[in-house]
Design a protein around this motif. Structure first.
Motif, short mmCIF file in Angstrom:
data_model
loop_
_atom_site.label_atom_id
_atom_site.label_comp_id
_atom_site.label_asym_id
_atom_site.label_seq_id
_atom_site.Cartn_x
_atom_site.Cartn_y
_atom_site.Cartn_z
N UNK A 204 -0.75 -16.51 43.93
CA UNK A 204 0.54 -16.96 44.53
C UNK A 204 1.50 -15.61 43.52
N UNK A 205 0.53 -15.08 42.38
CA UNK A 205 1.28 -13.18 42.46
C UNK A 205 1.09 -12.61 43.27
N UNK A 206 0.56 -12.66 43.66
CA UNK A 206 0.33 -11.64 45.06
C UNK A 206 1.54 -12.27 46.21
N UNK A 207 0.90 -12.78 46.61
CA UNK A 207 1.83 -13.79 47.76
C UNK A 207 3.60 -14.04 47.30
N UNK A 208 3.33 -14.56 46.18
CA UNK A 208 5.04 -15.17 45.58
C UNK A 208 5.72 -13.32 45.69
N UNK A 209 5.21 -12.12 45.09
CA UNK A 209 5.53 -11.17 45.10
C UNK A 209 6.26 -10.21 46.15
N UNK A 210 5.39 -10.13 47.05
CA UNK A 210 5.02 -10.38 48.60
C UNK A 210 7.04 -10.63 48.90
N UNK A 211 6.81 -11.99 48.99
CA UNK A 211 7.36 -13.35 49.35
C UNK A 211 9.41 -12.47 49.15
N UNK A 212 9.39 -12.79 47.46
CA UNK A 212 10.53 -11.76 46.77
C UNK A 212 10.79 -10.66 47.05
N UNK A 308 -4.73 -0.62 54.61
CA UNK A 308 -4.77 -2.05 55.11
C UNK A 308 -3.74 -2.37 55.30
N UNK A 309 -2.63 -2.60 54.86
CA UNK A 309 -1.56 -2.77 55.31
C UNK A 309 -1.53 -2.26 57.08
N UNK A 310 -0.59 -1.71 57.00
CA UNK A 310 -0.56 -1.23 58.72
C UNK A 310 -2.20 -2.18 59.79
N UNK A 326 4.96 -11.37 59.48
CA UNK A 326 5.36 -11.28 58.16
C UNK A 326 4.11 -12.32 57.34
N UNK A 327 2.72 -13.20 57.70
CA UNK A 327 1.64 -13.31 57.01
C UNK A 327 0.76 -12.71 56.47
N UNK A 328 0.68 -11.30 57.73
CA UNK A 328 0.16 -10.73 57.44
C UNK A 328 -0.57 -9.82 55.77
N UNK A 329 0.32 -9.29 55.32
CA UNK A 329 0.09 -8.69 54.21
C UNK A 329 0.02 -9.74 52.84
N UNK A 333 -3.88 -9.55 50.79
CA UNK A 333 -3.99 -9.99 49.77
C UNK A 333 -4.68 -10.86 48.91
N UNK A 334 -4.44 -12.06 49.29
CA UNK A 334 -5.14 -12.77 49.58
C UNK A 334 -6.72 -12.84 50.00
N UNK A 335 -6.79 -12.13 50.91
CA UNK A 335 -8.34 -11.95 50.78
C UNK A 335 -8.74 -11.19 50.03
N UNK A 336 -8.21 -10.34 49.05
CA UNK A 336 -8.28 -9.18 48.59
C UNK A 336 -8.79 -9.61 47.24
N UNK A 337 -7.55 -10.61 46.25
CA UNK A 337 -8.34 -11.45 45.33
C UNK A 337 -9.33 -11.94 45.65
#
Length: 358
Positions: A204-212, A308-310, A326-329, A333-337
């Motif tokens: 949640x911290x990873x995805x939420x931080x990316x979205x914001x 990894x982002x690219x 949009x959903x890739x990062x 990030x979720x896979x990395x967690x």
């Protein structure tokens, strides 16, 4: 002599593998058929993650009930959107109409090889290429008579339905999100719940931080470019600023596309000097965004390497277009967690796994 090794599979194993393959095929087929609904769900999730920190802040500052906090945040968000729309939509509509009225003049000059965009015809023969594409059926079947009207009507209805659906789904995701997460955690054995709740918080911290962060970066890009267009006298400053903000949501490629469009508009409307200023601004701003703003925002949340982002963005765009990019990062990030959690909890080499209770 070599020994032939024969492997026997039990019929139960064969049927289990076939069942899994069929199930995966059915799931993929259903996702493909319902891809529009899936895209609405992803957009709703995107908005939910952007609004949820405000709901959490209210709950820790005097609003104990989740429903009341969700209602306050949702009403405030709608009020902000309505206020921005009331302030900018009249200007935006006026500028879009003005630009549309100018388009025939630009096209006429382009066709005759005159004006600031005439070089596209004299050097690159762009008009002939467009006519060839249309003649070969690229867009002609969508732009004839009643078919065009039907297509436009269906698009408008779909857009209205999608907007309303996304609004309601976002509200219910905000309202019921914690309950659904508790139900999911309840499926995990009690001994493992602490671990998976920690994983969920990291995701949640990873995805939420990316979205914001993505929304904030796009807002900065739109405002900065709009101010530049206003200072340099480029027409349609509000419309172009909004275009930059929307395209900047797309990682990597979005800002470049916006820059090309804005430079072409500046050439056509304000001349070469202004277009050079706009181009220099976008080059400089991209350097600032890529090397200062994005690392500052994403480095504390997603914590992915640039490579990894690219790669994740390219794969996501290939699979699902703009939504995939949009959903890739967040997905990466979720896979990395999950991988980091697996490394922390995997048994050491030579360590025996605990035996299951009889």
């Amino acid at each position: 002599m070599g020994i032939d090794r024969i492997v026997h599979f039990r019929p139960r194993t064969i049927f289990a593998v076939l069942g899994i393959l069929i199930l995966v095929g059915v799931v993929l087929y259903v996702l493909w058929v319902a891809r529009h609904v899936v895209s609405w769900v992803l957009i709703s999730l995107f908005l939910t993650l952007a609004l949820n920190p405000a709901v959490g802040w209210l709950q820790t500052h005097g609003v104990p009930r989740r429903g009341l906090a969700t209602g306050i945040v949702f009403i405030l968000a709608l009020a902000i959107v309505a206020g921005v729309a009331a302030a900018f939509i009249p200007t935006l509509v006026d500028q879009v109409n003005s630009f549309a009225n100018k388009v025939p003049d630009y096209v006429d000059q382009l066709t005759k090889g005159r004006g600031r965009l005439g070089f596209l015809e004299t050097k690159y023969h762009i008009v002939e290429k467009v006519k060839s594409a249309i003649h070969n059926g690229g867009v002609s079947k969508f732009t004839i008579g009643a078919g065009a009207a039907l297509t436009v009507t269906k698009s408008v209805i779909t857009a209205v339905v999608a907007t309303l659906t996304i609004v309601f789904m976002t509200f219910f995701m905000l309202l019921e999100g914690p309950m659904w997460m508790d139900r999911i955690y309840g499926l995990v054995p009690d001994a493992q719940q602490k671990r998976w709740r920690a994983v969920g918080q990291d995701v949640y911290r990873t995805v939420g931080g990316y979205v914001t962060g993505n929304l904030l970066i796009s807002l900065i890009a739109g405002v900065a470019s709009g101010v530049l267009f206003w200072i340099t006298g480029v027409p349609f400053a509000v419309a172009l600023g909004l275009l930059v903000a929307l395209l900047d949501l797309i990682p990597l490629a979005g800002a470049t596309i916006a820059a090309v469009v804005c430079v072409l508009v500046a050439i056509a409307a304000s001349g070469t000097t202004t277009a050079i200023i706009v181009a220099v601004f976008f080059v400089a701003y991209q350097q600032l965004e890529n090397h200062v703003i994005q690392p500052l925002v994403y480095g504390r949340t997603v914590q992915l390497s640039p490579l990894a982002v690219l790669v994740s963005v390219l794969v996501g765009a290939q699979i699902a277009g703009v939504l995939g990019a949009l959903a890739a990062i967040p997905v990466a990030g979720t896979i990395q967690v999950l991988l980091l959690d697996w490394r922390r909890h995997r048994p050491e080499r030579g360590e025996a796994l605990p035996l299951a209770a009889p």
